[in-house]
Design an enzyme around this catalytic site. Structure first.
Site, PDB file in Angstrom:
ATOM      1  N   ARG A   1       0.830  -1.210   0.000  1.00 36.94           N
ATOM      2  CA  ARG A   1       0.000   0.000   0.000  1.00 36.94           C
ATOM      3  C   ARG A   1       0.866   1.263   0.000  1.00 36.94           C
ATOM      4  NH1 ARG A   1      -2.162   1.075   6.088  1.00 36.94           N
ATOM      5  NH2 ARG A   1      -0.777  -0.334   7.189  1.00 36.94           N
TER       6      ARG A   1
ATOM      7  N   SER B   1      -4.770   4.950   5.630  1.00 37.79           N
ATOM      8  CA  SER B   1      -4.554   3.533   5.316  1.00 37.79           C
ATOM      9  C   SER B   1      -4.100   3.341   3.873  1.00 37.79           C
ATOM     10  CB  SER B   1      -5.835   2.735   5.544  1.00 37.79           C
ATOM     11  OG  SER B   1      -6.209   2.778   6.895  1.00 37.79           O
TER      12      SER B   1
ATOM     13  N   GLU C   1     -19.051   4.156  -0.199  1.00 35.57           N
ATOM     14  CA  GLU C   1     -18.280   3.581  -1.304  1.00 35.57           C
ATOM     15  C   GLU C   1     -19.079   3.540  -2.601  1.00 35.57           C
ATOM     16  OE1 GLU C   1     -18.744   2.116   1.658  1.00 35.57           O
ATOM     17  OE2 GLU C   1     -16.781   2.301   2.602  1.00 35.57           O
TER      18      GLU C   1
ATOM     19  N   PHE D   1     -14.551  -3.294   0.599  1.00 36.09           N
ATOM     20  CA  PHE D   1     -15.494  -2.215   0.299  1.00 36.09           C
ATOM     21  C   PHE D   1     -15.387  -1.772  -1.157  1.00 36.09           C
ATOM     22  CE2 PHE D   1     -14.168  -1.155   4.828  1.00 36.09           C
ATOM     23  CZ  PHE D   1     -15.111  -2.014   5.370  1.00 36.09           C
TER      24      PHE D   1
ATOM     25  N   HIS E   1      -5.497  -3.675   1.738  1.00 40.79           N
ATOM     26  CA  HIS E   1      -5.921  -4.604   2.795  1.00 40.79           C
ATOM     27  C   HIS E   1      -6.649  -5.821   2.225  1.00 40.79           C
ATOM     28  CE1 HIS E   1      -4.792  -1.111   5.050  1.00 40.79           C
ATOM     29  NE2 HIS E   1      -5.194  -1.584   6.208  1.00 40.79           N
TER      30      HIS E   1
ATOM     31  N   ASP F   1      -8.216  -7.273  11.979  1.00 38.00           N
ATOM     32  CA  ASP F   1      -9.614  -6.900  11.763  1.00 38.00           C
ATOM     33  C   ASP F   1     -10.510  -8.097  11.443  1.00 38.00           C
ATOM     34  OD1 ASP F   1      -9.620  -4.300  12.454  1.00 38.00           O
ATOM     35  OD2 ASP F   1      -9.552  -3.495  10.429  1.00 38.00           O
TER      36      ASP F   1
ATOM     37  N   ARG G   1      -1.887  -4.725   3.226  1.00 40.40           N
ATOM     38  CA  ARG G   1      -1.561  -3.922   4.393  1.00 40.40           C
ATOM     39  C   ARG G   1      -0.152  -4.139   4.958  1.00 40.40           C
ATOM     40  NH1 ARG G   1      -3.886  -4.586  10.545  1.00 40.40           N
ATOM     41  NH2 ARG G   1      -3.317  -2.523  11.250  1.00 40.40           N
TER      42      ARG G   1
END
Lengths: 318, 281
Positions: free
Chosen positions: A14, A41, A62, A87, A113, A121, A171
């Site tokens: 990322r 992020s 989104e 998302f 991610h 998560d 991530r």
């Protein structure tokens, strides 16, 4: 060639996206970044600081972001909507399908991610179905780079590419081993190491797992041909078939469900052209859970040992 | 439960939230601290739900739409006896069921959530089903303010008003911040009261960190027969720890050993003060 594949220092893919966007901010005035409340992020703060007028914050909406991206593309911009991969795909699939894919909009969906390696998560966020979903959309390009340098190069290359595309990255800090000055060619498989016994086609974070597995197998006298399929669609069929003609068997490796991803894409090429035994290194049709990447990858069949076992299994089937 | 007992619970829950987040080295600290008073009042004062009646179809339902603040829900469910509290030492660890967002693998959870903008639609379905089955249960959800940007929430709001779901109550944990910054800077949601009212809901506003005010408000549901109820709970992100209150980095910050010690000291002082008040009373 294996000994030339060296980790020059772990970096997150990322961050490679953020660096690519930073560069695009300087060189391509049509590039517009969008984000659904995950700027930190997605690592695009430098782009925003230098090009505040070319950033659109959609908030946590989104579907709205994808619709706006489609609209921006109509006006000649090159929108890069970005958020977490779950998302960016499943949540907004109909918006992508209708407003971007069917409408042939030049939108670059950038998704961080992805996969198990996001870690703590847990399952809601660990999408393992996105490659399949995006690959099914007519006309969509699907890219899953393997390290920081490749993600940066892919991001920059996407601005020159015309048509809808999905860029998938992750991530965690991860080995960075491809050249910093590489030119990213969309749709062109990358030969990492030539070999004779088995073709290993891998994508994303799993490329490094296959490199480590190939080193272990080399000590046992097994010669692996390592090919990085950073672009899953359009697939470099010629590269796949050329390798298989030499080795006669295949292992595929991806941080994704075994259904619908890289393994199936390769299998389609093989069954239609040159059927050979194939083993999948992929998640076996399940959701993830919390944990560290080093804990989750082996549990879900994505460890280095899993690649080694898959190679040995496919060799027996030759 | 008396007002003082409720207040004491809130302080103790805050201590537990910090203890398990600190131990896990992961978690959404600020949002858990902002919504904990709401969960405290819901579970200890308002809702008819417990480990004993959790399989009863007539129990009240709670779905946490802002799933990332799961630590607040975990400590309340543990306190009610749904599972041993020490299980939370595995929070966010490999192979633990106590993952980073609500999951039905944990007893007491009604619904898997995590991605935002899902809870209200699910609760509307629950409430509609209860109406059809003529069950007198009520359905509650806590929404994050950031997630009000999700169009799905507004779709659900239209539906809930249309079907006259007066057994549905949505509580907005309005701490005015989301991961990137203030709501007003990201995507402003004001005037939220008028918007929700325009969608056919009855709205009350309350100090969402005041358990007494929350209890008073939530004890007069529905606010109007035939309409869904919406509570704008004005809260403070990171509430209860001086250096976390309103500070953005605690959205999912994990305290250092020194910060943890300081935070726990502040909360223990608050707890002792409440205990003394109880004795005096």
């Amino acid at each position: 060639m294996l000994d030339k594949l060296v980790d020059t220092g772990k970096k997150a893919t990322r961050d490679g996206y953020g660096a690519g966007m930073h560069e695009l901010g300087k060189v391509n005035p049509n590039v517009v970044a969008l984000c659904a409340d995950l700027v930190a992020s997605l690592k695009i703060q430098e782009f925003i600081d230098e090009n505040p007028e070319r950033f659109i914050q959609s908030g946590i909406s989104e579907a709205n972001m994808m619709g706006m991206a489609a609209g921006l593309a109509t006006g000649g911009k090159i929108p890069f909507p970005s958020t977490f991969a779950n998302f960016a795909t499943g949540r907004v699939y109909d918006q992508i399908r209708q407003s971007i894919a069917y409408s042939e909009k030049n939108v670059k969906i950038c998704a961080s991610h992805a996969g198990l390696t996001l870690g703590e998560d847990g399952a809601t966020h660990q999408i393992l179905e996105d490659i399949g979903m995006m690959r099914m959309l007519p006309g969509f390009t699907v890219i899953n780079p393997c390290d920081y340098n490749q993600t940066k190069a892919a991001t920059i290359a996407l601005a020159e590419h015309v048509g809808p595309a999905y860029l998938r990255f992750g991530r965690p800090s991860w080995p960075n081993f491809t050249p910093a000055d590489q030119k990213f060619e969309i749709g062109k498989a990358l030969m990492l190491s030539e070999g004779t016994d088995v073709s290993i086609f891998s994508t994303g974070h799993m490329v490094w797992q296959t490199i480590e597995a190939a080193r272990a197998l080399e000590k046992e006298g097994i010669s692996c041909e390592l090919i990085n399929i950073h672009t899953i669609k359009p697939l470099d069929e010629a590269a796949v078939l050329a390798s298989v003609a030499k080795t006669g068997c295949v292992v595929t490796a991806e941080e994704h469900n075994r259904y619908g991803g890289l393994g199936d894409a390769i299998a389609q090429v093989l069954t239609s052209n040159h059927p050979v035994p194939q083993e999948y290194v992929a998640v076996n049709d399940s959701f993830g859970e919390s944990g560290k990447p080093a804990e989750l990858l082996p549990k879900y069949g994505l460890g280095i040992d899993d690649v080694v076992a898959a190679v040995k299994k496919v060799l027996k089937r030759k | 439960m008396t007002d003082r007992e409720l207040k004491l619970k809130s302080v103790e829950y805050r201590q537990k939230i910090l203890r398990y987040i600190y131990h896990a080295k992961a978690g959404h600290t600020g949002g858990s601290l902002s919504c904990i008073d709401i969960l405290n009042v819901l579970y200890n004062q308002v809702m008819n739900v417990s480990p004993e009646n959790f399989d009863d179809p007539g129990r009240d339902r709670y779905v946490q739409s802002k799933g990332h603040s799961v630590e607040a829900l975990y400590v309340v469910l543990a306190d009610l006896g749904f599972f041993p509290e020490e299980d939370l030492l595995t929070l966010c660890r490999y192979q633990s069921p106590y993952i980073g967002h609500p999951t039905k693998k944990v007893r007491g959870m009604e619904q898997n959530t995590g991605g935002l903008g899902h809870g209200l639609a699910i609760c509307s379905g629950n409430a509609l089903a209860a109406k059809k089955d003529k069950l007198p249960l009520r359905v509650f959800t806590v929404l994050g303010d950031g997630e009000m940007a999700e169009g799905s929430n507004w779709e659900a709001m239209m539906l809930a008003a249309h079907y006259k779901l007066d057994n549905l109550c949505a509580i907005l944990d309005y701490n005015k911040q989301q991961i990137t910054g203030a709501n007003a800077d990201v995507i402003g949601l004001e005037p939220i009261r008028q918007k929700v009212e325009a969608f056919g809901w009855v709205v009350r506003e309350v100090d969402g960190n005041d358990v007494c005010a929350l209890a008073d408000t939530l004890q007069c549901l529905p606010f109007e027969a035939g309409k869904p109820s919406f509570v704008i709970a004005h809260t403070v992100k990171g509430k209860g720890v001086s250096f976390m209150e309103g500070v953005l980095k605690w959205h999912h910050g994990v305290p250092s050993p020194e910060q943890y010690e300081q935070a726990m000291k502040e909360l223990e002082e608050a707890r002792q003060k409440l205990l003394e008040e109880v004795v005096e009373a």
